[in-house]
Design a protein around this motif. Structure first.
Motif, PDB file in Angstrom:
ATOM      1  N   ASP A  22      -0.415 -16.407  -1.791  1.00 39.85           N
ATOM      2  CA  ASP A  22      -1.508 -17.057  -1.043  1.00 39.85           C
ATOM      3  C   ASP A  22      -0.952 -17.974   0.033  1.00 39.85           C
ATOM      4  OD1 ASP A  22      -3.739 -15.948  -2.330  1.00 39.85           O
ATOM      5  OD2 ASP A  22      -3.812 -17.552  -3.826  1.00 39.85           O
ATOM      6  N   LYS A  23      -0.010 -18.809  -0.343  1.00 46.35           N
ATOM      7  CA  LYS A  23       0.595 -19.754   0.615  1.00 46.35           C
ATOM      8  C   LYS A  23       1.298 -19.017   1.747  1.00 46.35           C
ATOM      9  CE  LYS A  23       1.158 -23.524  -2.654  1.00 46.35           C
ATOM     10  NZ  LYS A  23       2.104 -24.344  -3.411  1.00 46.35           N
ATOM     11  N   THR A  24       1.957 -17.916   1.418  1.00 47.81           N
ATOM     12  CA  THR A  24       2.647 -17.125   2.438  1.00 47.81           C
ATOM     13  C   THR A  24       1.652 -16.547   3.430  1.00 47.81           C
ATOM     14  OG1 THR A  24       4.416 -16.584   0.873  1.00 47.81           O
ATOM     15  CG2 THR A  24       4.201 -15.169   2.811  1.00 47.81           C
ATOM     16  N   MET A  25       0.538 -16.008   2.942  1.00 43.91           N
ATOM     17  CA  MET A  25      -0.481 -15.447   3.834  1.00 43.91           C
ATOM     18  C   MET A  25      -1.089 -16.538   4.720  1.00 43.91           C
ATOM     19  SD  MET A  25      -0.570 -12.190   3.299  1.00 43.91           S
ATOM     20  CE  MET A  25       1.140 -12.139   2.799  1.00 43.91           C
ATOM     21  N   ASP A  47      -4.515  -8.879  12.338  1.00 47.41           N
ATOM     22  CA  ASP A  47      -4.511  -8.516  13.754  1.00 47.41           C
ATOM     23  C   ASP A  47      -3.076  -8.210  14.164  1.00 47.41           C
ATOM     24  OD1 ASP A  47      -4.557  -8.398  16.550  1.00 47.41           O
ATOM     25  OD2 ASP A  47      -6.062  -9.978  16.702  1.00 47.41           O
ATOM     26  N   GLU A  48      -2.823  -6.973  14.546  1.00 45.14           N
ATOM     27  CA  GLU A  48      -1.469  -6.548  14.925  1.00 45.14           C
ATOM     28  C   GLU A  48      -0.934  -7.266  16.159  1.00 45.14           C
ATOM     29  OE1 GLU A  48      -0.524  -2.134  13.921  1.00 45.14           O
ATOM     30  OE2 GLU A  48      -2.545  -2.199  14.802  1.00 45.14           O
ATOM     31  N   GLN A  49      -1.815  -7.857  16.950  1.00 42.93           N
ATOM     32  CA  GLN A  49      -1.361  -8.599  18.130  1.00 42.93           C
ATOM     33  C   GLN A  49      -0.864  -9.982  17.753  1.00 42.93           C
ATOM     34  OE1 GLN A  49      -4.637  -8.409  20.882  1.00 42.93           O
ATOM     35  NE2 GLN A  49      -4.113  -6.338  21.515  1.00 42.93           N
ATOM     36  N   ILE A  50      -1.168 -10.426  16.532  1.00 40.01           N
ATOM     37  CA  ILE A  50      -0.754 -11.753  16.083  1.00 40.01           C
ATOM     38  C   ILE A  50       0.433 -11.683  15.128  1.00 40.01           C
ATOM     39  CG2 ILE A  50      -1.485 -13.816  14.810  1.00 40.01           C
ATOM     40  CD1 ILE A  50      -4.315 -13.284  15.896  1.00 40.01           C
ATOM     41  N   VAL A  51       0.400 -10.719  14.213  1.00 40.36           N
ATOM     42  CA  VAL A  51       1.458 -10.581  13.213  1.00 40.36           C
ATOM     43  C   VAL A  51       1.718  -9.091  12.971  1.00 40.36           C
ATOM     44  CG1 VAL A  51      -0.126 -10.668  11.243  1.00 40.36           C
ATOM     45  CG2 VAL A  51       2.222 -11.429  10.943  1.00 40.36           C
ATOM     46  N   SER A  52       2.953  -8.766  12.599  1.00 38.92           N
ATOM     47  CA  SER A  52       3.318  -7.362  12.357  1.00 38.92           C
ATOM     48  C   SER A  52       3.577  -7.119  10.871  1.00 38.92           C
ATOM     49  CB  SER A  52       4.578  -7.007  13.145  1.00 38.92           C
ATOM     50  OG  SER A  52       5.695  -7.708  12.615  1.00 38.92           O
ATOM     51  N   LEU A  57       6.245  -8.499   5.648  1.00 37.02           N
ATOM     52  CA  LEU A  57       7.227  -8.146   4.620  1.00 37.02           C
ATOM     53  C   LEU A  57       8.390  -9.131   4.610  1.00 37.02           C
ATOM     54  CD1 LEU A  57       7.261  -4.265   5.006  1.00 37.02           C
ATOM     55  CD2 LEU A  57       6.287  -5.582   3.119  1.00 37.02           C
ATOM     56  N   GLY A  58       8.804  -9.572   5.792  1.00 38.35           N
ATOM     57  CA  GLY A  58       9.902 -10.537   5.889  1.00 38.35           C
ATOM     58  C   GLY A  58       9.547 -11.872   5.267  1.00 38.35           C
ATOM     59  N   LYS A  59       8.334 -12.342   5.503  1.00 35.03           N
ATOM     60  CA  LYS A  59       7.897 -13.625   4.931  1.00 35.03           C
ATOM     61  C   LYS A  59       7.739 -13.521   3.415  1.00 35.03           C
ATOM     62  CE  LYS A  59       7.545 -16.074   8.694  1.00 35.03           C
ATOM     63  NZ  LYS A  59       8.364 -17.228   8.985  1.00 35.03           N
ATOM     64  N   LEU A  60       7.244 -12.383   2.944  1.00 31.92           N
ATOM     65  CA  LEU A  60       7.154 -12.189   1.499  1.00 31.92           C
ATOM     66  C   LEU A  60       8.541 -12.191   0.866  1.00 31.92           C
ATOM     67  CD1 LEU A  60       4.357  -9.473   1.264  1.00 31.92           C
ATOM     68  CD2 LEU A  60       4.229 -11.812   0.380  1.00 31.92           C
ATOM     69  N   ALA A  63       9.885 -15.546   0.537  1.00 30.71           N
ATOM     70  CA  ALA A  63       9.225 -16.259  -0.562  1.00 30.71           C
ATOM     71  C   ALA A  63       9.691 -15.743  -1.931  1.00 30.71           C
ATOM     72  CB  ALA A  63       7.714 -16.113  -0.442  1.00 30.71           C
ATOM     73  N   GLY A  64      10.528 -14.684  -1.925  1.00 33.58           N
ATOM     74  CA  GLY A  64      11.080 -14.179  -3.174  1.00 33.58           C
ATOM     75  C   GLY A  64      10.449 -12.905  -3.687  1.00 33.58           C
ATOM     76  N   TYR A  65       9.658 -12.226  -2.847  1.00 36.37           N
ATOM     77  CA  TYR A  65       8.956 -11.022  -3.274  1.00 36.37           C
ATOM     78  C   TYR A  65       9.260  -9.856  -2.349  1.00 36.37           C
ATOM     79  CZ  TYR A  65       6.479 -14.313  -6.134  1.00 36.37           C
ATOM     80  OH  TYR A  65       6.205 -15.299  -7.049  1.00 36.37           O
ATOM     81  N   LYS A  66       9.912  -8.843  -2.902  1.00 35.78           N
ATOM     82  CA  LYS A  66      10.184  -7.632  -2.132  1.00 35.78           C
ATOM     83  C   LYS A  66       8.938  -6.758  -2.164  1.00 35.78           C
ATOM     84  CE  LYS A  66      13.107  -3.651  -1.695  1.00 35.78           C
ATOM     85  NZ  LYS A  66      13.925  -2.693  -2.399  1.00 35.78           N
ATOM     86  N   GLY A  67       8.376  -6.505  -1.003  1.00 35.68           N
ATOM     87  CA  GLY A  67       7.164  -5.708  -0.924  1.00 35.68           C
ATOM     88  C   GLY A  67       7.437  -4.338  -0.314  1.00 35.68           C
TER      89      GLY A  67
END
Length: 72
Positions: A22-25, A47-52, A57-60, A63-67
């Protein structure tokens, strides 16, 4: 334009994990998502123009979670 994806996260197995995701999102400014612990997945609309996908996946991972994106 909004894109919808599902990400499988094998280590997603408790409420604490869901809080971290939740915090990551929220840090990514993604408001439309659903963490499904029993399925070990996160459903995201963004929105693909804001985030990819790569950024999500990199932020997850940071945070310690391989997605892994689920392809239907």
């Amino acid at each position: 334009m909004n894109k919808e994806i599902r990400i499988y996260i094998d280590a997603l197995d408790c409420a604490s994990c869901a809080v971290t995701i939740d915090k990551t999102m929220q840090r990514l400014n993604i408001q439309d998502y659903n963490v499904l612990i029993p399925l070990k997945e996160v459903q995201i609309s963004f929105d693909e123009q804001i985030v990819s996908e790569k950024n999500i996946l990199g932020k997850l991972k940071k945070a310690g979670y391989k997605g892994e994106i689920i392809n239907d």
